[in-house]
Design a protein around this motif. Structure first.
Motif, PDB file in Angstrom:
ATOM      1  N   VAL A   1       0.846  -1.052   0.027  1.00 34.60           N
ATOM      2  CA  VAL A   1       0.090   0.036  -0.005  1.00 34.60           C
ATOM      3  C   VAL A   1       0.962   1.255   0.062  1.00 34.60           C
ATOM      4  O   VAL A   1       2.027   1.013   0.095  1.00 34.60           O
ATOM      5  CB  VAL A   1      -1.002   0.118   1.182  1.00 34.60           C
ATOM      6  N   THR A   2       0.223   2.289  -0.226  1.00 34.19           N
ATOM      7  CA  THR A   2       0.889   3.792  -0.319  1.00 34.19           C
ATOM      8  C   THR A   2       1.173   4.045   1.135  1.00 34.19           C
ATOM      9  O   THR A   2       0.356   3.863   1.996  1.00 34.19           O
ATOM     10  CB  THR A   2       0.176   4.554  -0.896  1.00 34.19           C
ATOM     11  N   HIS A   3       2.536   4.809   1.479  1.00 40.33           N
ATOM     12  CA  HIS A   3       2.433   5.038   2.719  1.00 40.33           C
ATOM     13  C   HIS A   3       3.336   6.463   2.705  1.00 40.33           C
ATOM     14  O   HIS A   3       3.989   6.925   1.813  1.00 40.33           O
ATOM     15  CB  HIS A   3       3.399   4.092   3.474  1.00 40.33           C
ATOM     16  N   PRO A   4       3.112   7.224   3.854  1.00 40.14           N
ATOM     17  CA  PRO A   4       3.795   8.507   4.091  1.00 40.14           C
ATOM     18  C   PRO A   4       5.221   8.614   3.836  1.00 40.14           C
ATOM     19  O   PRO A   4       5.641   9.821   3.087  1.00 40.14           O
ATOM     20  CB  PRO A   4       3.560   9.044   5.550  1.00 40.14           C
ATOM     21  N   GLU A   5       6.036   7.579   4.059  1.00 38.78           N
ATOM     22  CA  GLU A   5       7.370   7.724   3.949  1.00 38.78           C
ATOM     23  C   GLU A   5       7.794   7.620   2.568  1.00 38.78           C
ATOM     24  O   GLU A   5       8.899   8.028   1.975  1.00 38.78           O
ATOM     25  CB  GLU A   5       8.218   6.585   4.979  1.00 38.78           C
ATOM     26  N   GLU A   6       6.962   7.114   1.887  1.00 39.92           N
ATOM     27  CA  GLU A   6       7.160   6.681   0.272  1.00 39.92           C
ATOM     28  C   GLU A   6       7.033   8.159  -0.470  1.00 39.92           C
ATOM     29  O   GLU A   6       7.717   8.746  -1.178  1.00 39.92           O
ATOM     30  CB  GLU A   6       6.148   5.892  -0.063  1.00 39.92           C
ATOM     31  N   VAL A   7       5.958   8.865   0.251  1.00 43.67           N
ATOM     32  CA  VAL A   7       5.746  10.176  -0.469  1.00 43.67           C
ATOM     33  C   VAL A   7       6.836  11.393   0.015  1.00 43.67           C
ATOM     34  O   VAL A   7       7.229  11.862  -0.608  1.00 43.67           O
ATOM     35  CB  VAL A   7       4.427  10.881   0.101  1.00 43.67           C
TER      36      VAL A   7
ATOM     37  N   LEU B   1       9.774  10.115   0.548  1.00 42.24           N
ATOM     38  CA  LEU B   1      11.152  10.120  -0.103  1.00 42.24           C
ATOM     39  C   LEU B   1      11.035  10.661  -1.475  1.00 42.24           C
ATOM     40  O   LEU B   1      11.786  11.500  -1.863  1.00 42.24           O
ATOM     41  CB  LEU B   1      11.351   8.510  -0.312  1.00 42.24           C
ATOM     42  N   ALA B   2       9.688  10.668  -2.243  1.00 38.96           N
ATOM     43  CA  ALA B   2       9.679  11.282  -3.450  1.00 38.96           C
ATOM     44  C   ALA B   2       9.935  12.819  -3.354  1.00 38.96           C
ATOM     45  O   ALA B   2      10.584  13.453  -4.162  1.00 38.96           O
ATOM     46  CB  ALA B   2       8.140  10.861  -4.171  1.00 38.96           C
ATOM     47  N   GLU B   3       9.486  13.407  -2.359  1.00 29.61           N
ATOM     48  CA  GLU B   3       9.847  14.994  -2.053  1.00 29.61           C
ATOM     49  C   GLU B   3      11.352  15.306  -2.136  1.00 29.61           C
ATOM     50  O   GLU B   3      11.815  16.030  -2.292  1.00 29.61           O
ATOM     51  CB  GLU B   3       8.966  15.498  -0.920  1.00 29.61           C
ATOM     52  N   ARG B   4      11.949  14.218  -1.276  1.00 27.73           N
ATOM     53  CA  ARG B   4      13.306  14.402  -0.838  1.00 27.73           C
ATOM     54  C   ARG B   4      14.197  14.092  -2.067  1.00 27.73           C
ATOM     55  O   ARG B   4      15.164  15.081  -2.336  1.00 27.73           O
ATOM     56  CB  ARG B   4      13.831  13.561   0.450  1.00 27.73           C
ATOM     57  N   VAL B   5      13.973  13.240  -3.025  1.00 25.28           N
ATOM     58  CA  VAL B   5      14.365  13.174  -4.290  1.00 25.28           C
ATOM     59  C   VAL B   5      14.408  14.300  -4.995  1.00 25.28           C
ATOM     60  O   VAL B   5      15.123  14.844  -5.788  1.00 25.28           O
ATOM     61  CB  VAL B   5      14.147  11.651  -4.982  1.00 25.28           C
ATOM     62  N   ARG B   6      13.149  14.435  -5.112  1.00 29.00           N
ATOM     63  CA  ARG B   6      12.865  15.767  -6.161  1.00 29.00           C
ATOM     64  C   ARG B   6      13.403  17.116  -5.851  1.00 29.00           C
ATOM     65  O   ARG B   6      13.983  17.853  -6.538  1.00 29.00           O
ATOM     66  CB  ARG B   6      11.165  16.126  -6.080  1.00 29.00           C
TER      67      ARG B   6
ATOM     68  N   GLU C   1       9.714  15.719 -11.537  1.00 31.36           N
ATOM     69  CA  GLU C   1       8.468  16.259 -10.773  1.00 31.36           C
ATOM     70  C   GLU C   1       7.742  15.201 -10.293  1.00 31.36           C
ATOM     71  O   GLU C   1       7.140  15.733  -9.102  1.00 31.36           O
ATOM     72  CB  GLU C   1       7.854  17.153 -12.020  1.00 31.36           C
ATOM     73  N   ARG C   2       7.236  14.133 -10.954  1.00 30.64           N
ATOM     74  CA  ARG C   2       6.682  13.050 -10.412  1.00 30.64           C
ATOM     75  C   ARG C   2       7.671  12.027 -10.743  1.00 30.64           C
ATOM     76  O   ARG C   2       8.494  11.818 -11.703  1.00 30.64           O
ATOM     77  CB  ARG C   2       5.308  12.944 -11.070  1.00 30.64           C
ATOM     78  N   MET C   3       7.551  10.971  -9.711  1.00 32.78           N
ATOM     79  CA  MET C   3       8.370   9.873  -9.951  1.00 32.78           C
ATOM     80  C   MET C   3       7.544   8.456  -9.470  1.00 32.78           C
ATOM     81  O   MET C   3       6.456   8.752  -8.949  1.00 32.78           O
ATOM     82  CB  MET C   3       9.572   9.652  -9.128  1.00 32.78           C
ATOM     83  N   ARG C   4       8.172   7.267  -9.734  1.00 30.10           N
ATOM     84  CA  ARG C   4       7.570   6.066  -9.196  1.00 30.10           C
ATOM     85  C   ARG C   4       8.633   5.383  -8.466  1.00 30.10           C
ATOM     86  O   ARG C   4       9.787   5.129  -9.287  1.00 30.10           O
ATOM     87  CB  ARG C   4       6.838   5.437 -10.242  1.00 30.10           C
TER      88      ARG C   4
ATOM     89  N   HIS D   1       6.981  -5.390  -4.802  1.00 27.63           N
ATOM     90  CA  HIS D   1       8.031  -4.672  -3.772  1.00 27.63           C
ATOM     91  C   HIS D   1       8.143  -3.290  -3.986  1.00 27.63           C
ATOM     92  O   HIS D   1       9.057  -2.704  -3.241  1.00 27.63           O
ATOM     93  CB  HIS D   1       9.305  -5.560  -3.666  1.00 27.63           C
ATOM     94  N   ALA D   2       7.545  -2.687  -5.051  1.00 22.26           N
ATOM     95  CA  ALA D   2       7.668  -1.336  -5.266  1.00 22.26           C
ATOM     96  C   ALA D   2       7.352  -0.325  -4.054  1.00 22.26           C
ATOM     97  O   ALA D   2       6.273  -0.552  -3.625  1.00 22.26           O
ATOM     98  CB  ALA D   2       6.772  -0.928  -6.524  1.00 22.26           C
ATOM     99  N   GLY D   3       8.371   0.515  -3.826  1.00 18.34           N
ATOM    100  CA  GLY D   3       8.075   1.437  -2.629  1.00 18.34           C
ATOM    101  C   GLY D   3       7.826   0.760  -1.315  1.00 18.34           C
ATOM    102  O   GLY D   3       7.221   1.326  -0.269  1.00 18.34           O
ATOM    103  N   ASN D   4       8.403  -0.403  -1.053  1.00 23.24           N
ATOM    104  CA  ASN D   4       8.165  -1.031   0.200  1.00 23.24           C
ATOM    105  C   ASN D   4       8.895  -0.279   1.200  1.00 23.24           C
ATOM    106  O   ASN D   4      10.008   0.335   1.147  1.00 23.24           O
ATOM    107  CB  ASN D   4       8.486  -2.665   0.160  1.00 23.24           C
ATOM    108  N   PRO D   5       8.252  -0.706   2.488  1.00 23.72           N
ATOM    109  CA  PRO D   5       8.711   0.332   3.844  1.00 23.72           C
ATOM    110  C   PRO D   5      10.262   0.275   4.067  1.00 23.72           C
ATOM    111  O   PRO D   5      10.663   1.187   4.418  1.00 23.72           O
ATOM    112  CB  PRO D   5       7.821   0.285   4.858  1.00 23.72           C
TER     113      PRO D   5
END
Ligand SMILES: Cc1ncc(COP(=O)(O)O)c(C=O)c1O
Length: 411
Positions: free
Chosen positions: A74-80, A82-87, A94-97, A284-288
């Motif tokens: 499932v989606t989780h806040p740490e994933e989001v 992380l995306a902000e930090r990478v960006r 701008e958007r990633m997966r 396993h994509a974006g696993n915690p």
């Protein structure tokens, strides 16, 4: 039994005809064989281990992390987050997966680019390596060394939608594209190449690719799987000051844990389901667990900018050691050092500009050198296309020992 004795062909030593190195343990800058013998490790997992094997900032508290579970699906806040930090470091994403491997990241980016442009043709460069999916293996570098004999299982039709150009050669890019510009979906390139030895883009090369992509309406994809964040948090794109439409990252970002990402302009990434028609996904994509490891990597790098200067100065010392040996013996080999990467090949002349240069390296000499260094406790990659990676835990003493070993091992 393992097929071919290994999970990735380079490990077997086949590319230089040497026996397989079997490792049973690792710590810091060192690899240990089954007999418990210690080697100074310059393979560093083929790039990911910028912090060495067991940095406390990455491995402490892992029990607690594991108690939270490895995979949630499932989606989780740490994933989001992380995306902000990478960006924040790579604003072009701008958007990633998140995905699991570099291969997946590049495969997905290419699919998105094709859907966005509604075109099929991909231009890539001989000697670049983008993973082991079908089109990526055509004329790939690294351990692939895809002579026709190694292309088994790749349908011939795949090659119809790929053109291959020489790295650092815009005339060649124009020549292979002539008459097909309108069908070009993407130019896929390692902005600094680490898979045919270390090859830097010449001034104007990346700018030339940017200009051509713009002109013909194709996307420019930078494969930074080997360069980000090894060369700095802004990646090759920040350093070379050329902005791609899409970027792929991996290897180093997990500090050894398998996590990678692809991303780019928002309107391009909107092609992905559920917003758009392109499907990519992964159990396993974006696993915690891996996301937490990637946060740890960024925590360390953001808090310690000096890590880059330290590893670069150590790498310079190693490169200078090789240069001194070559100068003393009249050996005509160029040594390249870039941040924490050191590379040379057994080929006379200037550093390689492209795969034609890189392929001219003397493999037999490298094999003998590899063996002689191994006997002296230094672990090098068993392939002429790979480079030496240093980490923040390699020491001046390690470098001194390596130069002394090279003094004996080199012709
Ligand atoms: C530039 C580049 N892209 C993609 C890949 C593929 O990554 P992975 O081995 O994680 O699939 C590699 C691996 O060496 C690489 O160097």
């Amino acid at each position: 039994m393992l097929a071919g004795g290994c999970d990735s062909p380079v490990r077997s030593g086949w590319s230089i005809g040497e026996p397989m190195f079997v490792q049973s343990f690792a710590q810091g800058a060192y690899a240990y064989d089954e007999a418990g013998r210690r080697y100074i490790d310059y393979v560093m997992g083929y790039g990911p281990l910028l912090f060495g094997h067991t940095h406390p900032g990455l491995v402490s508290g892992l029990d607690e992390l594991a108690r939270g579970g490895f995979v949630w699906g499932v989606t989780h806040p740490e994933e989001v987050r992380l995306a902000e930090r990478v960006r924040a470091h790579l604003p072009s994403m701008e958007r990633m997966r998140f995905v699991t491997t570099g291969s997946e990241a590049v495969m997905s980016a290419v699919r998105v680019a094709r859907a966005f442009t509604q075109r099929s043709l991909v231009l890539k460069f001989a000697g670049n390596y983008h993973g082991h999916f079908d089109l990526a293996l055509l004329d790939a570098g690294a351990s692939a060394q895809t002579l026709d004999a190694r292309r088994g299982g790749i349908p011939q039709g795949v090659a119809r939608d790929v053109v291959i150009a020489r790295y650092n050669d815009l005339d060649c890019v124009d020549a292979v594209l002539r008459g097909r510009e309108e069908t070009l979906a993407a130019i896929l390139v390692e902005p600094i190449c680490g898979n045919m030895g270390w090859v830097r883009p010449e001034p104007g090369f990346l700018e030339g690719l940017r200009e051509r992509s713009n002109r013909v309406g194709a996307l420019l994809i930078f494969d930074e799987v080997i360069t980000w964040p090894r060369l700095g948090l802004r990646g090759a794109q920040g350093r070379e000051n050329v902005t791609p439409d899409m970027t792929t990252v991996g290897k180093i970002m997990g500090g050894g844990a398998p996590i990678a990402a692809f991303g780019g302009r928002a309107e391009v990434m909107e092609m992905l389901a559920p917003d758009g028609p392109v499907f990519t996904g992964g159990t396993h994509a974006g696993n915690p667990f891996c996301v937490a490891m990637a946060h740890r990597v960024l925590d360390l790098l953001e808090a310690h900018p000096e890590y880059y200067t330290q590893t670069a100065s150590l790498a310079r010392r190693l490169a200078d050691g090789f240069r001194a040996i070559f100068a003393q013996r009249g050996l005509p080999y160029a040594v390249v050092q870039d941040e924490s990467v050191v590379d040379f090949s057994f080929r006379a002349g200037a550093p390689s500009r492209n795969y034609d240069d890189a392929r001219a390296a003397d493999k037999a000499r490298y094999a003998a050198y590899y063996r002689a260094m191994l006997e002296r406790g230094i672990l090098l990659p068993p392939s002429v296309n790979e480079v030496m990676f240093l980490s923040i835990v390699h020491s001046a003493e390690d470098v001194g020992t390596t130069v002394a070993a090279a003094c004996e091992a080199l012709p």
